[in-house]
Design an enzyme around this catalytic site. Structure first.
Site, PDB file in Angstrom:
ATOM      1  N   HIS A  61     -24.837   4.738   7.151  1.00 45.53           N
ATOM      2  CA  HIS A  61     -24.351   3.611   6.349  1.00 45.53           C
ATOM      3  C   HIS A  61     -24.074   2.397   7.246  1.00 45.53           C
ATOM      4  CE1 HIS A  61     -20.596   5.567   7.600  1.00 45.53           C
ATOM      5  NE2 HIS A  61     -19.989   4.398   7.402  1.00 45.53           N
ATOM      6  N   HIS A  63     -21.446  -0.958   7.597  1.00 46.14           N
ATOM      7  CA  HIS A  63     -20.213  -1.669   7.232  1.00 46.14           C
ATOM      8  C   HIS A  63     -20.314  -3.058   7.826  1.00 46.14           C
ATOM      9  CE1 HIS A  63     -17.211   1.241   5.717  1.00 46.14           C
ATOM     10  NE2 HIS A  63     -17.899   2.123   6.409  1.00 46.14           N
ATOM     11  N   TYR A 126       3.618 -19.636  -1.234  1.00 42.63           N
ATOM     12  CA  TYR A 126       2.980 -20.953  -1.095  1.00 42.63           C
ATOM     13  C   TYR A 126       3.065 -21.729  -2.404  1.00 42.63           C
ATOM     14  CZ  TYR A 126      -0.624 -24.469  -0.435  1.00 42.63           C
ATOM     15  OH  TYR A 126      -1.307 -25.653  -0.371  1.00 42.63           O
ATOM     16  N   GLN A 130       5.035 -25.191  -3.053  1.00 46.35           N
ATOM     17  CA  GLN A 130       4.392 -26.393  -3.581  1.00 46.35           C
ATOM     18  C   GLN A 130       5.166 -26.941  -4.772  1.00 46.35           C
ATOM     19  OE1 GLN A 130       1.759 -28.137  -2.308  1.00 46.35           O
ATOM     20  NE2 GLN A 130       2.028 -26.733  -0.606  1.00 46.35           N
TER      21      GLN A 130
END
Length: 144
Positions: A61, A63, A126, A130
């Site tokens: 595989h 990744h 955040y 704000q």
């Protein structure tokens, strides 16, 4: 370096963890084949304006962690990388194509994708920051 990337009218953070496997999950991604697969993934991702952060080619595989601009469809991006890599590997290692089980396909259908985003708690903080900042600015504007 900022975690965000910039386009002319966009600031973005589109980072993905993508995994896919060879057909029937055969353990063929070794030696020169693995090196070629890694090189192809990097080259074809870069051609589409993607940026490979990490790439790990295992026996059965792949990744990878990649930045993909928001103007690029992720499914088209992965499809192009997988398709062009398969063509390149079959052309370079013709003995792989002679195996009856391939049926002209190197990779299994589909892939796994996971977004690598910002921490939810940080986003909430955040947003709250704000909102407080905007209120303060409004109050200062009214006082003037």
């Amino acid at each position: 370096m900022s975690r965000f990337r910039k386009l002319s009218h966009t600031i973005w953070h589109c980072q993905y963890h993508i995994v896919w496997v060879p057909k029937y999950r055969h353990r063929i991604l070794t030696g020169r084949v693995a090196e070629e697969v890694g090189w192809c993934i990097r080259a074809f991702a870069e051609q589409q304006k993607g940026e490979v952060v990490e790439l790990n080619v295992q026996f059965d595989h792949v990744h990878w962690l990649v930045w993909v601009p928001p103007k690029v469809s992720l499914s088209d991006f992965v499809g192009t990388v997988k398709g062009r890599t398969a063509i390149r590997v079959f052309n370079k290692f013709r003995e792989l194509k002679r195996r009856l089980y391939w049926g002209h396909r190197f990779w299994a259908r589909g892939y796994c994708v996971d977004t690598v985003g910002l921490d939810e708690a940080k986003i909430r903080a955040y947003v709250q920051y704000q909102e407080r900042r905007e209120r303060r600015a409004e109050q200062q504007g009214l006082d003037v």
